[in-house]
Design an enzyme around this catalytic site. Structure first.
Site, PDB file in Angstrom:
ATOM      1  N   TYR A  72     -19.622 -11.252 -10.970  1.00 16.33           N
ATOM      2  CA  TYR A  72     -18.974 -10.413 -11.993  1.00 16.33           C
ATOM      3  C   TYR A  72     -18.116 -11.252 -12.920  1.00 16.33           C
ATOM      4  O   TYR A  72     -17.426 -12.180 -12.474  1.00 16.33           O
ATOM      5  CB  TYR A  72     -18.069  -9.371 -11.333  1.00 16.33           C
ATOM      6  CG  TYR A  72     -18.801  -8.218 -10.704  1.00 16.33           C
ATOM      7  CD1 TYR A  72     -19.612  -7.390 -11.472  1.00 16.33           C
ATOM      8  CD2 TYR A  72     -18.676  -7.960  -9.349  1.00 16.33           C
ATOM      9  CE1 TYR A  72     -20.272  -6.308 -10.895  1.00 16.33           C
ATOM     10  CE2 TYR A  72     -19.324  -6.890  -8.761  1.00 16.33           C
ATOM     11  CZ  TYR A  72     -20.123  -6.070  -9.541  1.00 16.33           C
ATOM     12  OH  TYR A  72     -20.768  -5.001  -8.967  1.00 16.33           O
TER      13      TYR A  72
ATOM     14  N   ARG B 106      17.477  -4.375   5.893  1.00 14.79           N
ATOM     15  CA  ARG B 106      16.253  -3.588   5.834  1.00 14.79           C
ATOM     16  C   ARG B 106      16.381  -2.407   6.785  1.00 14.79           C
ATOM     17  O   ARG B 106      16.324  -1.258   6.374  1.00 14.79           O
ATOM     18  CB  ARG B 106      15.065  -4.490   6.218  1.00 14.79           C
ATOM     19  CG  ARG B 106      13.722  -3.898   5.946  1.00 14.79           C
ATOM     20  CD  ARG B 106      12.591  -4.825   6.349  1.00 14.79           C
ATOM     21  NE  ARG B 106      12.570  -5.105   7.786  1.00 14.79           N
ATOM     22  CZ  ARG B 106      11.573  -5.700   8.421  1.00 14.79           C
ATOM     23  NH1 ARG B 106      10.513  -6.116   7.743  1.00 14.79           N
ATOM     24  NH2 ARG B 106      11.623  -5.911   9.709  1.00 14.79           N
TER      25      ARG B 106
ATOM     26  N   MET C  79     -17.299  -6.145  -3.765  1.00 12.73           N
ATOM     27  CA  MET C  79     -16.908  -5.210  -2.705  1.00 12.73           C
ATOM     28  C   MET C  79     -17.517  -5.577  -1.355  1.00 12.73           C
ATOM     29  O   MET C  79     -16.847  -5.560  -0.330  1.00 12.73           O
ATOM     30  CB  MET C  79     -17.316  -3.781  -3.093  1.00 12.73           C
ATOM     31  CG  MET C  79     -16.765  -2.729  -2.141  1.00 12.73           C
ATOM     32  SD  MET C  79     -17.255  -1.058  -2.570  1.00 12.73           S
ATOM     33  CE  MET C  79     -16.409  -0.807  -4.112  1.00 12.73           C
TER      34      MET C  79
ATOM     35  N   LYS D 253       2.350  -3.928  16.782  1.00 17.00           N
ATOM     36  CA  LYS D 253       2.408  -2.893  15.738  1.00 17.00           C
ATOM     37  C   LYS D 253       1.173  -2.986  14.852  1.00 17.00           C
ATOM     38  O   LYS D 253       0.489  -4.021  14.837  1.00 17.00           O
ATOM     39  CB  LYS D 253       3.690  -3.070  14.914  1.00 17.00           C
ATOM     40  CG  LYS D 253       3.776  -4.410  14.195  1.00 17.00           C
ATOM     41  CD  LYS D 253       5.200  -4.688  13.705  1.00 17.00           C
ATOM     42  CE  LYS D 253       5.245  -5.998  12.923  1.00 17.00           C
ATOM     43  NZ  LYS D 253       6.636  -6.431  12.690  1.00 17.00           N
TER      44      LYS D 253
HETATM   45  C1  LIG Z   1       6.873  -7.696  13.252  1.00 17.49           C
HETATM   46  C2  LIG Z   1       8.118  -7.967  14.012  1.00 17.49           C
HETATM   47  C3  LIG Z   1       8.173  -9.005  14.958  1.00 17.49           C
HETATM   48  C4  LIG Z   1       7.040  -9.998  15.149  1.00 17.49           C
HETATM   49  O1  LIG Z   1       7.059 -10.915  14.083  1.00 17.49           O
HETATM   50  P1  LIG Z   1       6.069 -12.170  13.997  1.00 17.49           P
HETATM   51  O2  LIG Z   1       6.604 -12.910  12.842  1.00 17.49           O
HETATM   52  O3  LIG Z   1       4.717 -11.628  13.760  1.00 17.49           O
HETATM   53  O4  LIG Z   1       6.184 -12.909  15.275  1.00 17.49           O
HETATM   54  C5  LIG Z   1       9.319  -9.124  15.719  1.00 17.49           C
HETATM   55  N1  LIG Z   1      10.367  -8.283  15.548  1.00 17.49           N
HETATM   56  C6  LIG Z   1      10.362  -7.289  14.631  1.00 17.49           C
HETATM   57  C7  LIG Z   1      11.543  -6.408  14.472  1.00 17.49           C
HETATM   58  C8  LIG Z   1       9.239  -7.111  13.823  1.00 17.49           C
HETATM   59  O5  LIG Z   1       9.236  -6.134  12.893  1.00 17.49           O
END
Ligand SMILES: *Cc1c(COP(=O)(O)O)cnc(C)c1O
Length: 358
Positions: A257, A135, A304, A41
């Site tokens: 800065y 969630r 930046m 993702k």
């Molecule tokens: C992001 C996610 C994972 C992977 O999690 P990691 O901690 O990066 O291994 C697995 N299952 C779901 C539902 C997620 O949202």
């Protein structure tokens, strides 16, 4: 260090595809009874879902998880026609063509999504059951209702049931057991359907948590699922960026800065081409980079496009390369008050992404 990135303009974000494949192999070996999928993702945690997805497919990964249908569609070619691509954020009717056209599997999270999916029938589906994170996902009661409705299960082409752990970064947390017990009980109602519970942290909790498939993300990318504690994964990403200037800063002079750092002694500093526009958080002051393997502390505010390293006592020349992340990913994240996940997903668009050992 490999020089695969040599010739690529700075700043370089170098992804070691060999290390990625080895991490996938490690996760497979840690969950020997289960299939090791890959969570890609957010563009494979910001690294490049296409490149990493095809490297993982070549390493034998058959199942992928994206967050959105657009991410899933973009991944299809890299993952291959026979790969399974699950979309975690569920199903909305306006996405029907994406799901049907790219053979994506929707992870349905509510009775409303299930109803829409049953009506539109864009393909196969999974359901996410909430076992304590509160969630996403069906409540335990909603899951029981679905389990009792064989016709509806058939209409949505249910191939997978899953849940997600809230506290797998803390192995001793009692929540892990609570969620495991709930998932065991509710998933048993879906006889013969493939099951998954574990992200990377869950894989490390042991075989009770593995079920048929595991869903690692961060471990693939060499990040830690358990903060600064030891973990079995190899670094996958590093940043290489040049030292633009070396400066002698007399004791009592300030840097950057807000005059945020005062030299405690006559110092040598290196100004480096990396800033918060690249995802190096302003709060990362206190972290460090490496020059020829030696640690160099970040001093003063990150700006930046630039930051400053204290290189007093090191043998450095202008034009030398400063290296960030690698084995130090979690240290830098922790200095910035965050975790490796957030640091890597925020690495900016300015990097020239380079892939080695593919
Ligand atoms: C992001 C996610 C994972 C992977 O999690 P990691 O901690 O990066 O291994 C697995 N299952 C779901 C539902 C997620 O949202």
């Amino acid at each position: 260090m490999s020089d695969a990135g040599a010739g690529t303009p700075f700043p370089r974000l170098i992804v070691d595809l060999g290390a990625l494949a080895r991490n996938h192999g490690r996760l497979s070996a840690l969950a020997p009874g289960a299939e090791a999928a890959a969570v890609v993702k957010a563009g494979a945690y910001g690294l490049d879902a296409g490149r990493l997805g095809s490297a993982l497919a070549e390493a034998g990964c058959r199942t992928f998880f994206t967050a959105t249908a657009s991410e899933g569609a973009a991944l299809r070619e890299a993952a291959g026609a026979d790969a399974r691509i699950f979309v975690l954020n569920g199903y909305r009717p306006e996405e029907r063509a994406l799901f049907a056209g790219h053979a994506l599997i929707a992870v349905l999270n509510s009775p409303a999504e299930i109803a829409a999916f049953a009506r539109d029938a864009p393909g196969a589906s999974a359901v996410h059951i909430d076992t304590g994170m509160n969630r996403l996902g069906l409540t335990l009661d909603e899951a029981r209702t679905l389990a009792d409705d064989a016709a509806l299960r058939a209409r949505i082409g249910l191939v997978h049931v899953m849940s997600h752990l809230a506290c797998s970064d803390t192995p001793a947390h009692p929540m892990n057991r609570v969620q495991l017990e709930r998932f065991l009980a509710v998933s048993a109602l879906f006889e013969g359907v493939e099951r998954s519970l574990s992200n990377t942290g869950g894989v490390l909790l042991g075989p009770d948590y593995h079920f048929d498939l595991v869903r690692p993300g961060i471990g693939l990318y060499g990040g830690s699922p358990v903060g600064l504690k030891a973990h079995p994964f190899e670094p996958v990403i590093r940043i290489e960026t040049p030292i633009l200037q070396l400066r002698r800063v007399p004791e009592g002079e300030t840097v950057g800065y807000g005059a945020g750092w005062t030299a405690p002694r006559d110092s040598l500093t290196a100004t480096v081409a990396l800033g918060y526009a690249d995802g190096l958080m302003r709060a990362a002051e206190g972290g460090f980079a490496r020059i020829s393997g030696h640690k160099a502390q970040l001093v003063g505010r990150v700006s930046m496009d630039l930051c400053v390293l204290d290189v007093t006592g090191l043998d450095v020349r202008p034009g030398a390369t400063a290296v960030f992340l690698g084995e130090d990913l979690e240290d830098l994240a922790s200095a910035a008050g965050t975790i490796g996940y957030e640091l890597i997903t925020r690495l900016g668009r300015r990097f020239n992404r380079t892939f080695e050992n593919g």
